[in-house]
Design a protein around this motif. Structure first.
Motif, PDB file in Angstrom:
ATOM      1  N   LEU A 133       0.825  -1.208   0.000  1.00 55.78           N
ATOM      2  CA  LEU A 133       0.000   0.000   0.000  1.00 55.78           C
ATOM      3  C   LEU A 133       0.859   1.259   0.000  1.00 55.78           C
ATOM      4  CD1 LEU A 133      -2.774  -1.010   2.567  1.00 55.78           C
ATOM      5  CD2 LEU A 133      -2.967  -0.945   0.069  1.00 55.78           C
ATOM      6  N   GLN A 134       1.982   1.217   0.700  1.00 56.58           N
ATOM      7  CA  GLN A 134       2.861   2.385   0.741  1.00 56.58           C
ATOM      8  C   GLN A 134       3.386   2.703  -0.649  1.00 56.58           C
ATOM      9  OE1 GLN A 134       3.421   4.014   3.860  1.00 56.58           O
ATOM     10  NE2 GLN A 134       3.968   5.632   2.423  1.00 56.58           N
ATOM     11  N   ALA A 135       3.696   1.675  -1.419  1.00 51.91           N
ATOM     12  CA  ALA A 135       4.163   1.905  -2.792  1.00 51.91           C
ATOM     13  C   ALA A 135       3.107   2.643  -3.607  1.00 51.91           C
ATOM     14  CB  ALA A 135       4.517   0.574  -3.456  1.00 51.91           C
ATOM     15  N   LEU A 136       1.845   2.282  -3.432  1.00 49.70           N
ATOM     16  CA  LEU A 136       0.776   2.959  -4.167  1.00 49.70           C
ATOM     17  C   LEU A 136       0.571   4.375  -3.642  1.00 49.70           C
ATOM     18  CD1 LEU A 136      -1.890   0.112  -4.523  1.00 49.70           C
ATOM     19  CD2 LEU A 136       0.167   0.556  -5.882  1.00 49.70           C
ATOM     20  N   LEU A 137       0.560   4.537  -2.315  1.00 52.42           N
ATOM     21  CA  LEU A 137       0.373   5.860  -1.731  1.00 52.42           C
ATOM     22  C   LEU A 137       1.479   6.811  -2.151  1.00 52.42           C
ATOM     23  CD1 LEU A 137      -1.349   7.558   0.262  1.00 52.42           C
ATOM     24  CD2 LEU A 137       0.208   6.802   2.059  1.00 52.42           C
ATOM     25  N   ASP A 138       2.686   6.293  -2.333  1.00 54.36           N
ATOM     26  CA  ASP A 138       3.831   7.125  -2.720  1.00 54.36           C
ATOM     27  C   ASP A 138       3.930   7.318  -4.222  1.00 54.36           C
ATOM     28  OD1 ASP A 138       4.435   7.317  -0.067  1.00 54.36           O
ATOM     29  OD2 ASP A 138       6.197   6.025  -0.122  1.00 54.36           O
ATOM     30  N   GLY A 139       2.831   7.128  -4.922  1.00 51.47           N
ATOM     31  CA  GLY A 139       2.820   7.398  -6.363  1.00 51.47           C
ATOM     32  C   GLY A 139       3.263   6.236  -7.210  1.00 51.47           C
ATOM     33  N   GLY A 140       3.215   5.021  -6.668  1.00 53.80           N
ATOM     34  CA  GLY A 140       3.539   3.835  -7.458  1.00 53.80           C
ATOM     35  C   GLY A 140       4.958   3.351  -7.338  1.00 53.80           C
ATOM     36  N   GLU A 141       5.741   3.942  -6.417  1.00 48.05           N
ATOM     37  CA  GLU A 141       7.161   3.566  -6.306  1.00 48.05           C
ATOM     38  C   GLU A 141       7.567   3.501  -4.844  1.00 48.05           C
ATOM     39  OE1 GLU A 141      11.428   4.240  -5.649  1.00 48.05           O
ATOM     40  OE2 GLU A 141       9.831   5.675  -5.171  1.00 48.05           O
ATOM     41  N   LEU A 142       8.414   2.526  -4.500  1.00 46.37           N
ATOM     42  CA  LEU A 142       8.937   2.396  -3.148  1.00 46.37           C
ATOM     43  C   LEU A 142      10.338   1.815  -3.206  1.00 46.37           C
ATOM     44  CD1 LEU A 142       8.246   2.663  -0.100  1.00 46.37           C
ATOM     45  CD2 LEU A 142       7.549   0.259  -0.166  1.00 46.37           C
ATOM     46  N   ASP A 143      11.270   2.471  -2.554  1.00 44.99           N
ATOM     47  CA  ASP A 143      12.652   1.998  -2.469  1.00 44.99           C
ATOM     48  C   ASP A 143      13.238   1.660  -3.833  1.00 44.99           C
ATOM     49  OD1 ASP A 143      12.466   2.338   0.252  1.00 44.99           O
ATOM     50  OD2 ASP A 143      12.132   0.209   0.680  1.00 44.99           O
ATOM     51  N   GLY A 144      12.974   2.503  -4.804  1.00 43.03           N
ATOM     52  CA  GLY A 144      13.529   2.306  -6.134  1.00 43.03           C
ATOM     53  C   GLY A 144      12.785   1.326  -7.009  1.00 43.03           C
TER      54      GLY A 144
END
Length: 431
Positions: free
Chosen positions: A312-323
């Motif tokens: 969910l964090q990846a989606l909340l952050d605009g589709g990207e997480l930790d590269g």
């Protein structure tokens, strides 16, 4: 019926044992206050969730709150398996049922971004059996008539649950039952989901495409579209494109050998308490023994709070997480706005003030919604009484994981939502 209060020994276990979380998890906030939350108010959340377990209203629960990309609260309360004496742990694995839909919707939108699928494409482009579909309508007498669909079902219809396809419970339910298709559970099937979906296409739907919000097999059909376009099983696609890159080690369709003790047992609400679920299909289920061939995009996955929170964090952050980029920010924006107008509220009385996007419900009118939140917050849940949401305005991700089916009149989800939002005391400042 089970009404239990943890023993002193179990209480000590809950306090002293710190389970090892998955290799990939979000960083932990140094203090709740560093991300605009109150430690004292989060303690209210912990206390109330423990009370639900102590009073036997649930067996156990894991709750998760992250803000500004940092975990401010991750707590386990009660028991994962009462009869076996297993305490709930922070890395306990849960059946997440319809929370699977979020991953399948993301998979479809990945293919949209690659130009391999279009939102307005007819489903028949990928699954020819859907070339000509029908709709069951009540006849003047006591029966039903079957009429041709007015137009083709599209990918967007499936993502928004406006294709007219239920879980086989509508006017044509007799035909669905005769075809061996009813209910969302697939884990015990000895045939791939694609074979079941092939049979669906010839059965009468509940409504004309685009006319009503009808919750059902839509996302299972999308899972087969993903398989057809990608040339992989849905399990392989998830592992290669979503769960593997994000490091979600415990998000799978079936439990790996040797991890049976990590899976929470399912309980059912009964007479103000709970009892162990006995239904061999929808109760404890076949997530351990298989036959491990049905990868259902609508309701098939297992996961943990930390895994799902990271997704969910990846989606909340605009589709990207930790590269690791899953989707473009503009695609996330498109997925999390209302596509159905008032049709969700027209279908379900408890969804006033809400709409539905491409895979998620969305808060549209906070006053009509009449619960804590923010306009634009999006989420969903699962049949075992799990729930989640993300709030872009507050940079917030929240998850409640339990295994209660049926849930009866449980109010734990409403209490959880209020307790999460009352803990917000400042802006979502990153550390």
């Amino acid at each position: 019926m089970i009404r239990h209060r943890p023993s002193i020994f179990i209480a000590l276990v809950l306090l002293l044992v710190t389970p090892a979380l998955g290799a990939e998890s979000l960083p932990t906030a140094t203090t709740a206050e560093s991300v605009g939350l109150s430690s004292d108010r989060l303690e209210r959340l912990r206390t109330v969730m423990q009370e639900y377990a102590d009073e036997g209203r649930v067996a156990g629960v894991v709750t998760y709150v992250a803000r500004s990309g940092r975990i401010a609260h991750l707590e386990a309360a009660g028991m994962a398996d009462i009869e076996a004496g297993r305490a709930m742990q922070k890395d306990t694995i849960f059946r997440i049922a319809s929370q699977t839909k979020a991953l399948t919707s993301v998979a479809v939108m990945m293919l949209v971004e690659e130009g391999r699928v279009g939102l307005s494409d007819p489903v028949a482009r990928f699954l020819p059996a859907f070339e000509k579909t029908t709709v069951a309508v009540p006849s003047e007498g006591s029966g039903t008539d079957v009429v041709p669909a007015k137009r083709a079902i599209t990918i967007r219809d499936l993502l928004t649950h406006t294709a007219g396809i239920s879980y086989g419970e509508g006017p044509g339910q007799d035909q669905w039952q005769a075809a061996g298709i009813q209910g969302w559970y697939f884990a015990d099937r000895d045939e791939p989901v694609s074979a079941v979906v092939e049979r669906m296409a010839s059965l009468p739907m509940d409504a004309q495409p685009g006319e009503r919000f009808v919750y059902g097999y839509n996302t299972d059909i999308l899972g087969v579209v993903v398989e057809t376009v990608s040339g992989m099983t849905l399990a392989e696609f998830f592992e290669k494109r979503i769960t593997g890159p994000l490091g979600l080690e415990d998000t799978r369709f079936y439990l790996p050998a040797g991890q049976e003790d990590r899976l929470a047992a399912v309980y059912a609400a009964k007479d103000g308490g709970i009892e162990r679920a006995t239904d061999p299909r929808l109760g404890q289920g076949h997530y351990v023994e298989g036959p491990r061939v049905a990868f259902a995009g609508g309701a098939g996955l297992l996961s943990t709070a930390s895994d799902y929170g990271r997704f969910l964090q990846a989606l909340l952050d605009g589709g990207e997480l930790d590269g690791v980029r899953l989707l473009s920010p503009k695609t996330i924006e498109l997925m999390t706005v209302n596509h159905v107008g008032p049709r969700l509220a027209e279908a379900w009385d408890d969804r006033h003030g809400m709409g539905f996007g491409l895979g998620f419900d969305v808060v549209v009118d906070l006053g009509a919604y009449a619960r804590h939140g923010s306009p634009g917050a999006w989420g969903w849940g699962g049949a075992y009484h799990t729930t989640y949401w993300a709030d872009p305005k507050e940079k917030l991700v929240a998850l409640l994981m339990t295994q209660l089916r049926p849930a009866g009149d449980s109010d734990i989800q409403k209490r959880f939502r209020a307790l999460v939002y009352q803990s917000i005391v400042g802006p979502p400042e990153a550390e």
